[in-house]
Each structure stands twice: as structure tokens, then as C-alpha cells.
Write an enzyme that holds these catalytic residues in place. Structure first.
Site, mmCIF file in Angstrom:
data_model
loop_
_atom_site.group_PDB
_atom_site.id
_atom_site.type_symbol
_atom_site.label_atom_id
_atom_site.label_comp_id
_atom_site.label_asym_id
_atom_site.label_seq_id
_atom_site.Cartn_x
_atom_site.Cartn_y
_atom_site.Cartn_z
ATOM 1 N N TYR A 165 0.829 -1.220 0.000
ATOM 2 C CA TYR A 165 0.000 0.000 0.000
ATOM 3 C C TYR A 165 0.851 1.253 0.000
ATOM 4 O O TYR A 165 0.394 2.312 -0.439
ATOM 5 C CB TYR A 165 -1.007 -0.018 1.149
ATOM 6 C CG TYR A 165 -2.015 -1.129 0.954
ATOM 7 C CD1 TYR A 165 -2.729 -1.217 -0.239
ATOM 8 C CD2 TYR A 165 -2.212 -2.102 1.904
ATOM 9 C CE1 TYR A 165 -3.606 -2.247 -0.467
ATOM 10 C CE2 TYR A 165 -3.096 -3.142 1.689
ATOM 11 C CZ TYR A 165 -3.786 -3.212 0.494
ATOM 12 O OH TYR A 165 -4.654 -4.245 0.266
ATOM 13 N N HIS A 218 -0.010 -11.950 -10.248
ATOM 14 C CA HIS A 218 -0.757 -10.959 -9.455
ATOM 15 C C HIS A 218 0.069 -9.682 -9.254
ATOM 16 O O HIS A 218 -0.404 -8.583 -9.488
ATOM 17 C CB HIS A 218 -1.131 -11.586 -8.106
ATOM 18 C CG HIS A 218 -1.519 -10.611 -7.038
ATOM 19 N ND1 HIS A 218 -2.674 -9.863 -7.105
ATOM 20 C CD2 HIS A 218 -0.918 -10.261 -5.870
ATOM 21 C CE1 HIS A 218 -2.767 -9.104 -6.016
ATOM 22 N NE2 HIS A 218 -1.703 -9.316 -5.257
ATOM 23 N N ARG A 227 6.727 -20.525 -8.403
ATOM 24 C CA ARG A 227 7.345 -19.218 -8.566
ATOM 25 C C ARG A 227 8.785 -19.300 -8.082
ATOM 26 O O ARG A 227 9.208 -20.342 -7.588
ATOM 27 C CB ARG A 227 6.570 -18.150 -7.782
ATOM 28 C CG ARG A 227 6.624 -18.332 -6.284
ATOM 29 C CD ARG A 227 5.879 -17.255 -5.531
ATOM 30 N NE ARG A 227 6.598 -15.985 -5.548
ATOM 31 C CZ ARG A 227 6.432 -15.009 -4.643
ATOM 32 N NH1 ARG A 227 5.580 -15.168 -3.636
ATOM 33 N NH2 ARG A 227 7.101 -13.891 -4.721
ATOM 34 N N ARG A 228 9.538 -18.208 -8.198
ATOM 35 C CA ARG A 228 10.929 -18.107 -7.733
ATOM 36 C C ARG A 228 11.763 -19.292 -8.229
ATOM 37 O O ARG A 228 12.582 -19.833 -7.497
ATOM 38 C CB ARG A 228 11.010 -18.128 -6.201
ATOM 39 C CG ARG A 228 10.297 -17.022 -5.473
ATOM 40 C CD ARG A 228 10.712 -17.052 -4.021
ATOM 41 N NE ARG A 228 10.044 -16.077 -3.205
ATOM 42 C CZ ARG A 228 8.986 -16.331 -2.429
ATOM 43 N NH1 ARG A 228 8.480 -17.544 -2.372
ATOM 44 N NH2 ARG A 228 8.456 -15.378 -1.714
HETATM 45 FE FE1 HAS Z 1 -1.311 -8.560 -3.236
HETATM 46 C C1 HAS Z 1 0.751 -11.293 -2.725
HETATM 47 C C2 HAS Z 1 -3.795 -10.071 -1.450
HETATM 48 C C3 HAS Z 1 -3.308 -5.781 -3.623
HETATM 49 C C4 HAS Z 1 1.409 -6.775 -4.325
HETATM 50 N N1 HAS Z 1 0.683 -8.976 -3.497
HETATM 51 C C5 HAS Z 1 1.322 -10.157 -3.252
HETATM 52 C C6 HAS Z 1 2.717 -10.031 -3.583
HETATM 53 C C7 HAS Z 1 2.911 -8.737 -3.995
HETATM 54 C C8 HAS Z 1 1.624 -8.085 -3.943
HETATM 55 C C9 HAS Z 1 4.233 -8.095 -4.406
HETATM 56 O O1 HAS Z 1 -4.065 -12.401 0.474
HETATM 57 C C10 HAS Z 1 3.775 -11.138 -3.502
HETATM 58 C C11 HAS Z 1 4.537 -11.101 -2.225
HETATM 59 C C12 HAS Z 1 5.594 -12.191 -2.221
HETATM 60 O O2 HAS Z 1 6.657 -11.995 -2.826
HETATM 61 O O3 HAS Z 1 5.323 -13.257 -1.674
HETATM 62 N N2 HAS Z 1 -3.214 -8.064 -2.698
HETATM 63 C C13 HAS Z 1 -4.065 -8.822 -1.981
HETATM 64 C C14 HAS Z 1 -5.337 -8.124 -1.817
HETATM 65 C C15 HAS Z 1 -5.199 -6.912 -2.444
HETATM 66 C C16 HAS Z 1 -3.847 -6.871 -2.973
HETATM 67 C C17 HAS Z 1 -6.547 -8.606 -1.106
HETATM 68 N N3 HAS Z 1 -1.013 -6.670 -3.869
HETATM 69 C C18 HAS Z 1 -1.957 -5.662 -3.926
HETATM 70 C C19 HAS Z 1 -1.345 -4.449 -4.355
HETATM 71 C C20 HAS Z 1 -0.013 -4.723 -4.557
HETATM 72 C C21 HAS Z 1 0.171 -6.119 -4.245
HETATM 73 C C22 HAS Z 1 -2.080 -3.132 -4.513
HETATM 74 C C23 HAS Z 1 1.109 -3.863 -4.987
HETATM 75 C C24 HAS Z 1 1.033 -2.594 -5.250
HETATM 76 N N4 HAS Z 1 -1.492 -10.354 -2.307
HETATM 77 C C25 HAS Z 1 -2.568 -10.752 -1.587
HETATM 78 C C26 HAS Z 1 -2.286 -12.047 -0.947
HETATM 79 C C27 HAS Z 1 -0.982 -12.398 -1.307
HETATM 80 C C28 HAS Z 1 -0.516 -11.308 -2.155
HETATM 81 C C29 HAS Z 1 -3.156 -12.841 -0.082
HETATM 82 C C30 HAS Z 1 -0.212 -13.657 -0.902
HETATM 83 C C31 HAS Z 1 -0.276 -14.661 -1.980
HETATM 84 C C32 HAS Z 1 0.564 -15.874 -1.650
HETATM 85 O O4 HAS Z 1 -0.022 -16.961 -1.568
HETATM 86 O O5 HAS Z 1 1.782 -15.761 -1.469
HETATM 87 C C33 HAS Z 1 -6.254 -5.816 -2.490
HETATM 88 O O6 HAS Z 1 -5.731 -4.615 -1.989
HETATM 89 C C34 HAS Z 1 -6.789 -5.582 -3.862
HETATM 90 C C35 HAS Z 1 -7.964 -4.625 -3.868
HETATM 91 C C36 HAS Z 1 -8.186 -4.054 -5.233
HETATM 92 C C37 HAS Z 1 -9.323 -4.019 -5.895
HETATM 93 C C38 HAS Z 1 -9.381 -3.425 -7.275
HETATM 94 C C39 HAS Z 1 -9.966 -2.035 -7.292
HETATM 95 C C40 HAS Z 1 -9.843 -1.434 -8.664
HETATM 96 C C41 HAS Z 1 -9.521 -0.142 -8.918
HETATM 97 C C42 HAS Z 1 -9.398 0.324 -10.362
HETATM 98 C C43 HAS Z 1 -10.581 1.135 -10.814
HETATM 99 C C44 HAS Z 1 -10.492 1.430 -12.277
HETATM 100 C C45 HAS Z 1 -11.379 1.048 -13.188
HETATM 101 C C46 HAS Z 1 -11.061 1.284 -14.638
HETATM 102 C C47 HAS Z 1 -12.662 0.377 -12.840
HETATM 103 C C48 HAS Z 1 -10.579 -4.535 -5.319
HETATM 104 C C49 HAS Z 1 -9.294 0.854 -7.844
HETATM 105 C C50 HAS Z 1 -11.820 2.466 -15.204
HETATM 106 C C51 HAS Z 1 -11.665 2.531 -16.666
HETATM 107 C C52 HAS Z 1 -12.162 3.528 -17.428
HETATM 108 C C53 HAS Z 1 -11.988 3.449 -18.882
HETATM 109 C C54 HAS Z 1 -12.893 4.672 -16.871
#
Ligand code: HAS
Ligand code: CU
Length: 568
Positions: free
Chosen positions: A246, A393, A457-458
């Protein structure tokens, strides 16, 4: 410059006594420029190494040609992770938040020497950590899990980078304190408030990794203690590791909420809600780290379950963001003549590379966010954990939502800092689109390969004996993505270096884009008050980590010797 400063209640804003002089501008521009310059320098090396990894997985191993410079795939992977995920992000963020806070408050830095010291600490730390990384003495990947052991200079270097980033925060707090005194009763401008919340969140979050390094890894690498407790190390690491994501994301959100709408004639759909989102991130970013340790033995299921629930809690402010940022953009598109349910999207400011890059980053984050929600489920995580799904991811999140947004920010900020026109708008647009499609293919292939085939991975996938022909289509898909990303990275560097070195002078000055709120009613006091949010944050961290950390420390056994598993 439009400054989003609103009087609170009926109190009208007294004239701001201190505003930015020419020399203040120069100083902040220089500090920001150094931070962003170092960030882009690190990224230049980090991205090429990513290309090498992608090609290796697809069966083209170029590492032997790089020997003795690079000794192994894993040394390259470590450099890729550290330079991109830790150095590019931290330096860019520190520069961007300094610039954004000063301009949002419209007040010079209170103690410029604090921010200069911060830069020196961070740059010194980077140099110190670069030495063991390049000498293959810190091939421990970017998570540096014990019992993988690095040279002590790696740990000290990283510590200095973190302490330097704290010092950036101190410089901003002093500045905010001074602004507060000069502007009694005025609601903090959104961009400044969000930047400060990001910094405070980071300072609370990094206590874990500071404890891990200072109390365990550093004395161990110096031979002062004989072993480490890997589980305690991982727990302290992930205490920091989740909010770290974050720390990367929130500066992008600052831009999406507070700047991007202004780049497409839009307004902030709800200034109040944006503030609430940032407070929620302060509250919920840290107490969720066990979702990275669902498979770790020694952490009771109940704690994993609690962190899973809180993880869904921290997903909520991103949901709010998805709806309100799109609403802000829709306002802009309709102001530009957009009509219909969906056709308005075509009227967004797609011709501006700074805007296009950031909108494409948002679209990729939809997929990255959904993947995150899947990871967060305690039982579904077992299907994807430690497979290539996870790098899939995080290339959509930190590699796209964040990095592509930072590219977009660079497309107005670098011209602003240098006084030069953007080298080529067309090239910058091509950069954004090639990144978008490159990452789509790359991440899709990685997700599928992990989910369907369980590819780890890795891992140097091109060399594993258990690879099957079923992997090939996915690896080919990622290879096409990697080729697109290679071009995209090249376009980015040409655009930036061209802007700095050869582009013509700007005809009009550029200002930081600041989106005006749709409803100018000032935010209520509870959204501009630190005390309850900070108290809640600290309370929740103690509740969600205190008992487990107490138990892990009480049962700590420093039994594991250090390992260097890849060739020296
Ligand atoms: Fe993650 C693993 C859960 C967000 C980065 N994450 C990772 C790792 C990284 C990472 C680097 O629960 C690997 C770590 C490692 O080396 O082992 N992650 C989440 C969850 C979210 C999440 C629940 N991650 C991120 C963000 C990252 C990031 C942000 C970097 C910046 N993550 C995990 C979990 C793992 C994990 C487990 C462990 C996995 C494992 O087994 O090892 C949430 O924050 C996500 C919420 C986001 C949303 C999307 C909202 C969408 C938006 C865009 C709106 C735009 C639109 C387009 C609609 C619900 C805000 C409009 C278009 C027009 C044309 C107008
Ligand atoms: Cu996480």
C-alpha cells in the site's frame, strides 16, 4: 496554481503567510529530481533483468553470456526484485510525495536540510546494498527470508534506505506542523493529507522489518549470534511486507483521486470519501500480514482467519476507489461531450500520454485486485500459493497499477522539473499501450500456468525436469508479453532521457494537476483529525499482532544457520 485548500466550517482562511519563492521551487525541484532520477536509474537495470527472466522461462537462457557479471538466474532475480520493487518505488514515492505535499500546502519545506539528509541516507544505503548484490553476496531474493543469508552490507544498506525514507516523512511532518500553525481552522488540502497519511502508515509498517534486521539478521550476518528463527523472521517481514504494497499503491491513488480527474476535465467525485479511503488504509493496511503466511506452520489457524477477515476489510477502500475514481473520470468525459452508458469512455483524454498511462494502469488493477481477493481467501490461497500465479498478481499491481501510474506521472513531472517539453507524445503513448498489452499477456500466462499447472514461482523454470509440454502455450504467451514489455521499457527510457537531454524548452509552464471537488463543502473535522485514526491503528496492530508476536518471541529458538544456496 490551483490549490485545493478549503476553509473548515464558517472559519475563513487567513492569508497564507508563507508561500513558495523561486528558490523554494528550485530546491524542491532538485530534491524531487534526484529522487526520481535515481528511481529511474534503478528501474533501467531492473527491467532488463526482468526481460532475461521471461526469456529464460520461455527456453532462451541468456545468463551464461552475462557471466561472470551475473553468476546465476537467482542473482538476476534478486536484482530485479530489489531494484524494481524496493528501490524504484521507494525513491520515486519519496520524491513524488515531497513535491506533492509542498505544492499542495503551497508552503516551502520547514527544514530543507532534513529532506536533504534523507536523500543522502537513502542514496548511501542504495550504494552500500548495491555492492553485495552485484558481487553475488546477497542472492536472497527481494524478501530476503532467513535462513538465506546475505552479507551484512546488504542489511545495513536496506536499513539506511528505510531510515532515509522515514526522514523524508519527518521533513514533511515539520512542514505540515508549520502550515497548521499558519492556517488555523483550515482543512488540510487533500493531496497533502493523503501524502502525510501514506508516510505515517509507512513508518508504522516498517517497524517489523526494522526489528527483523536490527535484532536478528544483522547480528547474525556479522557472526554475533549463531542462528535465526525463520518463522519469527517471516512474521516480522510480512508485518511490513503487506503494508509495503500500500506504500506503493497509495501514491498512485493520490494521483488517481487528486490529479488524474483534472487531466481529463473532471472533478473529484467526493473529496470526503477520498479522505475516508486514506484513513481506512492507515487503519487496515498493517494488521493483515498473515495472509502471506497461510501455509506457514506455527501460526494458529485462528490468527490466519482473523487476518483473512481484515484483508477483506482492506480490500473495501479499493472498492470505494474503483467506483468513485471512475465517477470522477465520467464527469470529465461528459464535460468533454461524452454520451451514453459506456460511449463516454471514448471521450476521455486518451491523447495525453500522462492521462492514458494512468487510466490503463487503473484497468489493469481491476484484474490485479480481483486476483488479490482470490489470494486472500484462506482456502483458495492453497491452490495458488507459491505458484507463478503470485508473480502474475504482483505484475498487475506493483508492476502495472503502480509502475504505469508512475510513468504517467513522470510524463508531466519530468517536463515540469526540467523545463523541457516531453520528448515525444507519440512514443510515450506507444509506451503506455505496449505496457498495457504486454502486462495483460504476461500476467495472464503466469496466472494460468500457476493455477492450472502448478508451476512454481521463484524458480528457473527453463531448467526444471518436471516441466511438461502443457506449459508451453502459457510460456509462449508470457514471452510475447515480455517482448512487448521490452519495447515499452525502451520507449520509456528514450522518452525520459530525450526529455531531459535533448527536448526543446517548454513554451508554457506546467503546474501540478489538482482536481477540484465536485461539492466544495469542506470536509468535516473527523476527516481532518489524526488522533482517533492513529489510536485506532495502533490499537488494531497491537490486537492483531501482539499476542502472536509475544508467543513467537517467547518461544524463539535461534537454531538455523545461514544458507547460501546458489553458486558464488
Ligand atoms: Fe497482493 C501477494 C492479497 C493488492 C502486491 N501482493 C502479493 C505479492 C505482492 C503483492 C508483491 O491475500 C507477492 C509477495 C511475495 O513476494 O510473496 N493483494 C491482496 C489483496 C489486495 C492486494 C486482497 N497486492 C496488492 C497491491 C499490490 C500487491 C495493490 C502492490 C502494489 N497479495 C494478496 C495475498 C498475497 C498477495 C493474499 C499472498 C499470496 C501468496 O499466496 O503468497 C487488495 O488490496 C486488492 C484490492 C483491489 C481491488 C481493485 C480495485 C480497482 C480499482 C481500479 C478502478 C479502475 C477502473 C477502470 C474500474 C478490489 C481501484 C476504469 C476505466 C475507465 C476506462 C474509466
Ligand atoms: Cu499482502
Amino acid at each position: 496554481m490551483a490549490v485545493n485548500t478549503m476553509p473548515m466550517g464558517h472559519v475563513s482562511a487567513p492569508p497564507t503567510p508563507v508561500s513558495l519563492s523561486e528558490s523554494d521551487h528550485r530546491l524542491v525541484n532538485r530534491l524531487t529530481g534526484w529522487n526520481i532520477g535515481i528511481a529511474i536509474g534503478a528501474l533501467t537495470i531492473g527491467l532488463w533483468l526482468g526481460v532475461l527472466q521471461g526469456l529464460e522461462h520461455a527456453g532462451l537462457n541468456l545468463y551464461p553470456y552475462l557471466a561472470p557479471g551475473l553468476k546465476s538466474y537467482y542473482q538476476g532475480l534478486t536484482l530485479h526484485g530489489v531494484l524494481n520493487a524496493l528501490i524504484w518505488t521507494t525513491f520515486f514515492i519519496c520524491g513524488f510525495l515531497t513535491y506533492a505535499t509542498v505544492h499542495s500546502l503551497n508552503r516551502p519545506l520547514r527544514y530543507p536540510w532534513v529532506n536533504m539528509l534523507a536523500l543522502v541516507l537513502m542514496a548511501g544505503g542504495l550504494l552500500l546494498a548495491a555492492y553485495p548484490l552485484l558481487m553475488n553476496m546477497a542472492t536472497v531474493l527481494y524478501t530476503f527470508y532467513p535462513p538465506l543469508m546475505a552479507d551484512w552490507t546488504f542489511y545495513v544498506g536496506l536499513t539506511l534506505v528505510v531510515v532515509g525514507s522515514w526522514t523524508v516523512g519527518y521533513g514533511l511532518y515539520f512542514t505540515y506542523g508549520a502550515w497548521r500553525k499558519e492556517n488555523p481552522g483550515v482543512v488540510t488540502p487533500f493531496i497533502a493529507l493523503a501524502s502525510l497519511i501514506t508516510m505515517v502508515m509507512w513508518q508504522i509498517a516498517t517497524l517489523g522489518v526494522a526489528a527483523e534486521i536490527l535484532a536478528m539478521l544483522l547480528p547474525w550476518s556479522l557472526g554475533l549470534i549463531q542462528g535465526v528463527d525463520p518463522l519469527l523472521g517471516r512474521t516480522l517481514f510480512w508485518y511490513t511486507g503487506h503494508p509495503l504494497v500500500y506504500f506503493w499503491l497509495l501514491p498512485a491513488y493520490i494521483s488517481w483521486y487528486g490529479m488524474v480527474p483534472a487531466q481529463t476535465n473532471g472533478k473529484m467525485f467526493s473529496d470526503h470519501l477520498a479522505r475516508l479511503v486514506f484513513w481506512l488504509f492507515l487503519l487496515l493496511s498493517t494488521p493483515v500480514g498473515f495472509h502471506h503466511q497461510f501455509t506457514d506452520p506455527g501460526i494458529p489457524q485462528s490468527w490466519k482467519f482473523i487476518h483473512m477477515v481484515l484483508t477483506y476489510g482492506v480490500g473495501f477502500p479499493s472498492m470505494l476507489t474503483a467506483f468513485t475514481v471512475v465517477a470522477s473520470l465520467e464527469l470529465g468525459a461528459r464535460a468533454r461531450g461524452g454520451k451514453g452508458w459506456f460511449a463516454w469512455m471514448l471521450k476521455l483524454n486518451w491523447g495525453d500520454p500522462s492521462y492514458a498511462a494512468q487510466n490503463l494502469a487503473m484497468i489493469l488493477f481491476v484484474f490485479g485486485g480481483i486476483g488479490g481477493m482470490i489470494n486472500a481467501s484462506y482456502n483458495v490461497n492453497l491452490a495458488v500459493h507459491n505458484t507463478s500465479w503470485v508473480p502474475g498478481h504482483f505484475h498487475l499491481t506493483v508492476g502495472s497499477a503502480v509502475t504505469l501510474t508512475f510513468f504517467g506521472i513522470s510524463y508531466w513531472l519530468v517536463p515540469k522539473l526540467t523545463g523541457h517539453r516531453l520528448f515525444s507524445r507519440k512514443l510515450a503513448l506507444a509506451q503506455a499501450w505496449t505496457w498495457f498489452f504486454g502486462m495483460l499477456l504476461f500476467a495472464n500466462g503466469y496466472h494460468a500456468l500457476g493455477l492450472y499447472e502448478g508451476a512454481p514461482r521463484r524458480t528457473m523454470l527453463g531448467a526444471v525436469p518436471y516441466a511438461t509440454p502443457a506449459w508451453t502455450p502459457y510460456l509462449m504467451e508470457t514471452a510475447v508479453g515480455v517482448v512487448l514489455l521490452f519495447f515499452s521499457a525502451t520507449f520509456f527510457f528514450i522518452t525520459i532521457f530525450g526529455t531531459v537531454l535533448v527536448a526543446r524548452k517548454l513554451e508554457r509552464t506546467i503546474e501540478m494537476p489538482v482536481a477540484e471537488p465536485l461539492d466544495p463543502t469542506p470536509a468535516p473535522a473527523w476527516l481532518d483529525t489524526w488522533q482517533p485514526w492513529l489510536a485506532g491503528t495502533i490499537g488494531l496492530v497491537i490486537l492483531s499482532y501482539g499476542p502472536m508476536l509475544f508467543q513467537l518471541v517467547r518461544n524463539m529458538e535461534l537454531w538455523s544457520q545461514g544458507y547460501q544456496v546458489w553458486p558464488r
